[in-house]
Motif scaffolding. Structure first.
Motif, PDB file in Angstrom:
ATOM      1  N   SER A   1       0.839  -1.217   0.000  1.00  0.00           N
ATOM      2  CA  SER A   1       0.000   0.000   0.000  1.00  0.00           C
ATOM      3  C   SER A   1       0.868   1.258   0.000  1.00  0.00           C
ATOM      4  N   THR A   2       0.417   2.255  -0.742  1.00  0.00           N
ATOM      5  CA  THR A   2       1.158   3.519  -0.758  1.00  0.00           C
ATOM      6  C   THR A   2       0.429   4.600   0.043  1.00  0.00           C
ATOM      7  N   ALA A   3      -0.810   4.321   0.425  1.00  0.00           N
ATOM      8  CA  ALA A   3      -1.549   5.278   1.270  1.00  0.00           C
ATOM      9  C   ALA A   3      -1.129   5.059   2.720  1.00  0.00           C
ATOM     10  N   LYS A   4      -0.760   6.158   3.384  1.00  0.00           N
ATOM     11  CA  LYS A   4      -0.181   6.027   4.738  1.00  0.00           C
ATOM     12  C   LYS A   4      -1.128   5.299   5.707  1.00  0.00           C
ATOM     13  N   ALA A   5      -2.395   5.654   5.712  1.00  0.00           N
ATOM     14  CA  ALA A   5      -3.322   5.065   6.696  1.00  0.00           C
ATOM     15  C   ALA A   5      -3.420   3.546   6.507  1.00  0.00           C
ATOM     16  N   GLU A   6      -3.515   3.141   5.237  1.00  0.00           N
ATOM     17  CA  GLU A   6      -3.630   1.704   4.943  1.00  0.00           C
ATOM     18  C   GLU A   6      -2.324   0.981   5.303  1.00  0.00           C
ATOM     19  N   PHE A   7      -1.217   1.641   4.980  1.00  0.00           N
ATOM     20  CA  PHE A   7       0.100   1.073   5.304  1.00  0.00           C
ATOM     21  C   PHE A   7       0.229   0.864   6.818  1.00  0.00           C
ATOM     22  N   LEU A   8      -0.172   1.900   7.576  1.00  0.00           N
ATOM     23  CA  LEU A   8      -0.044   1.811   9.045  1.00  0.00           C
ATOM     24  C   LEU A   8      -0.919   0.710   9.620  1.00  0.00           C
ATOM     25  N   GLU A   9      -2.074   0.528   9.020  1.00  0.00           N
ATOM     26  CA  GLU A   9      -2.968  -0.524   9.505  1.00  0.00           C
ATOM     27  C   GLU A   9      -2.306  -1.894   9.302  1.00  0.00           C
ATOM     28  N   LYS A  10      -1.693  -2.078   8.141  1.00  0.00           N
ATOM     29  CA  LYS A  10      -1.021  -3.366   7.875  1.00  0.00           C
ATOM     30  C   LYS A  10       0.204  -3.531   8.777  1.00  0.00           C
ATOM     31  N   LEU A  11       0.872  -2.415   9.019  1.00  0.00           N
ATOM     32  CA  LEU A  11       2.058  -2.488   9.878  1.00  0.00           C
ATOM     33  C   LEU A  11       1.671  -2.856  11.314  1.00  0.00           C
ATOM     34  N   ARG A  12       0.517  -2.377  11.744  1.00  0.00           N
ATOM     35  CA  ARG A  12       0.048  -2.717  13.093  1.00  0.00           C
ATOM     36  C   ARG A  12      -0.101  -4.228  13.263  1.00  0.00           C
ATOM     37  N   ALA A  13      -0.532  -4.894  12.202  1.00  0.00           N
ATOM     38  CA  ALA A  13      -0.682  -6.358  12.262  1.00  0.00           C
ATOM     39  C   ALA A  13       0.697  -7.026  12.398  1.00  0.00           C
ATOM     40  N   VAL A  14       1.686  -6.460  11.733  1.00  0.00           N
ATOM     41  CA  VAL A  14       3.054  -6.991  11.828  1.00  0.00           C
ATOM     42  C   VAL A  14       3.552  -6.824  13.273  1.00  0.00           C
ATOM     43  N   ILE A  15       3.340  -5.627  13.816  1.00  0.00           N
ATOM     44  CA  ILE A  15       3.810  -5.341  15.184  1.00  0.00           C
ATOM     45  C   ILE A  15       3.109  -6.262  16.187  1.00  0.00           C
ATOM     46  N   LYS A  16       1.825  -6.475  15.958  1.00  0.00           N
ATOM     47  CA  LYS A  16       1.052  -7.353  16.862  1.00  0.00           C
ATOM     48  C   LYS A  16       1.616  -8.790  16.794  1.00  0.00           C
ATOM     49  N   ALA A  17       1.922  -9.251  15.599  1.00  0.00           N
ATOM     50  CA  ALA A  17       2.462 -10.621  15.449  1.00  0.00           C
ATOM     51  C   ALA A  17       3.776 -10.752  16.204  1.00  0.00           C
ATOM     52  N   MET A  18       4.600  -9.710  16.154  1.00  0.00           N
ATOM     53  CA  MET A  18       5.878  -9.769  16.850  1.00  0.00           C
ATOM     54  C   MET A  18       5.666  -9.677  18.373  1.00  0.00           C
ATOM     55  N   ALA A  19       4.717  -8.856  18.786  1.00  0.00           N
ATOM     56  CA  ALA A  19       4.446  -8.710  20.229  1.00  0.00           C
ATOM     57  C   ALA A  19       3.951 -10.022  20.835  1.00  0.00           C
ATOM     58  N   ASP A  20       3.351 -10.850  20.005  1.00  0.00           N
ATOM     59  CA  ASP A  20       2.804 -12.120  20.503  1.00  0.00           C
ATOM     60  C   ASP A  20       3.863 -13.222  20.660  1.00  0.00           C
ATOM     61  N   THR A  21       5.129 -12.941  20.317  1.00  0.00           N
ATOM     62  CA  THR A  21       6.124 -14.023  20.319  1.00  0.00           C
ATOM     63  C   THR A  21       6.652 -14.352  21.716  1.00  0.00           C
ATOM     64  N   ARG A  22       7.198 -13.345  22.420  1.00  0.00           N
ATOM     65  CA  ARG A  22       7.826 -13.591  23.726  1.00  0.00           C
ATOM     66  C   ARG A  22       7.331 -12.520  24.705  1.00  0.00           C
ATOM     67  N   PRO A  23       6.346 -12.837  25.533  1.00  0.00           N
ATOM     68  CA  PRO A  23       5.689 -11.784  26.321  1.00  0.00           C
ATOM     69  C   PRO A  23       6.502 -11.171  27.458  1.00  0.00           C
ATOM     70  N   THR A  24       7.558 -11.846  27.911  1.00  0.00           N
ATOM     71  CA  THR A  24       8.252 -11.332  29.104  1.00  0.00           C
ATOM     72  C   THR A  24       9.348 -10.319  28.754  1.00  0.00           C
ATOM     73  N   ALA A  25      10.047 -10.550  27.669  1.00  0.00           N
ATOM     74  CA  ALA A  25      11.205  -9.702  27.327  1.00  0.00           C
ATOM     75  C   ALA A  25      10.784  -8.256  27.069  1.00  0.00           C
TER      76      ALA A  25
END
Ligand code: MRU
Length: 345
Positions: A71-95
């Motif tokens: 996506s080249t539209a910032k809002a859409e890009f950020l929404e997709k990026l949030r999913a990436v960040i969420k996936a990473m946050a779900d890996t190791r909860p203590t660190a």
């Protein structure tokens, strides 16, 4: 200390190269990971591990995730990026370092003017986070080495060396620096069940550094402490609450209680990125629960009868009253940890 190329994780421009820590010490096998999902699974599978290294890997994963968003539209890009960040946050909860790194990446993304600029900024930020963690370990080692006297036998738990930090190591880096200063240092390394980070990784790193190390099972620590054969204990941390309570690899709390009983100093070495001032005490630290198989099996071989239930909390919390000092890149905190932490953060 000379700069060195840390094999734990390396940024290759459009992918990362990691040393697969699950294969050590038998094999030095490298993996090239080009998308965030493969980094997420490397993190949950402990191919790359240790709080600072988890943070760095998480940052690169977000950068790689961003590069693949079309996506080249910032809002859409950020929404997709949030999913990436969420996936990473779900890996190791203590660190804690992971969440600090993800937060920084999110802020950089939100501040960018357009998608092209954001993608470049995210790669730059991940590289900066990596460099920062590396530099921080140098300072931790500088402060901590003074606590390790000539002739000391130091007990350490889990793995806190270059592999775990992408830098020079926290607790293990302190030991290595003391050795570089010409001190005669010996190490007792606990094997660190269930996943044997001590037996597989700490001994491997110490052997490479030419530091005498004796491997013991976790349950032998009290024996050596009671015999007067341990001069101090030094460990890393995965998350430190505002009052100094420290989450670290399961078994750390036991070691701290034993150390107090035997009048042995107990040090925690960690960068300030591991401190979570939003949590008042260690009771609030989320503790990762891992699979039963890690306990019922050792390296793929079943050791318990089929059908036996096993518990597997990956970390425990050591109340701050058991700590002698917390060594950070900004200095050593003693006494009132709450005040000390407030001052340096
Ligand atoms: O489950 P791990 O191997 O990621 O746990 C690592 C530890 O507990 C380390 O002691 C801690 O992250 C400090 S690493 C410098």
């Amino acid at each position: 200390m000379k700069k060195f190329k840390n094999p734990a994780i390396e940024w290759l421009g459009n992918r990362v190269r990691i040393l697969d820590q699950t294969r050590l010490p038998q094999k030095e096998a490298y993996l090239e990971l080009g998308d965030y999902r493969s980094i997420a699974s490397a993190l949950t599978g402990l191919k790359i591990r240790g709080a600072p290294a988890i943070g760095v890997a998480g940052a690169y994963a977000v950068a790689l995730g961003a590069l693949k968003i079309e996506s080249t539209a910032k809002a859409e890009f950020l929404e997709k990026l949030r999913a990436v960040i969420k996936a990473m946050a779900d890996t190791r909860p203590t660190a804690r370092n992971l969440f600090r790194a993800l937060d920084r990446m999110r802020q950089v993304a939100e501040a960018g003017a357009d998608v092209a600029e954001i993608k470049t900024a995210l790669v730059d930020e991940a590289v900066k986070i990596h460099a920062w963690e590396m530099e921080a370990t140098l300072e931790i080692n500088r402060y901590g080495a003074g606590l390790i006297k000539d002739g000391f036998t130091v007990l350490t738990h889990c793995n806190t060396g270059p592999l775990a930090t992408t830098g020079y190591g926290t607790a293990l880096g302190v030991i290595m620096r003391a050795k570089e200063q010409g001190k005669d240092i010996k190490v007792l390394a606990t094997e660190t069940r269930p996943l044997l980070q001590g037996a597989r990784l700490t001994t491997w790193e110490l052997q490479k550094a030419g530091i005498p190390v004796t491997l013991i099972t976790d349950s032998m620590a009290g024996y050596f402490m009671s015999k007067g054969e341990v001069d101090c204990v030094i460990v890393g941390a995965d998350r430190i609450a505002a009052n100094g309570d420290t989450a670290n690899k399961i078994g750390t709390y036991t070691l701290a209680v034993l150390a107090k009983e035997n009048n042995i100093p107990f040090y925690v070495a960690a960068p300030t990125t591991t401190i979570d001032p939003s949590l008042a005490t260690g009771d609030e630290i989320p503790i990762e629960q891992r699979s039963q198989e890690e306990v019922t099996h050792i390296q793929g071989t079943r050791i318990a009868p089929v059908g036996i239930a096993a518990a597997n909390p990956a970390f425990d919390v050591t109340p701050h009253r058991y700590l002698t000092a917390i060594i950070t890149e900004k200095g050593i905190i003693r006494g009132n940890y709450g005040e000390g932490i407030k001052e340096i953060i």
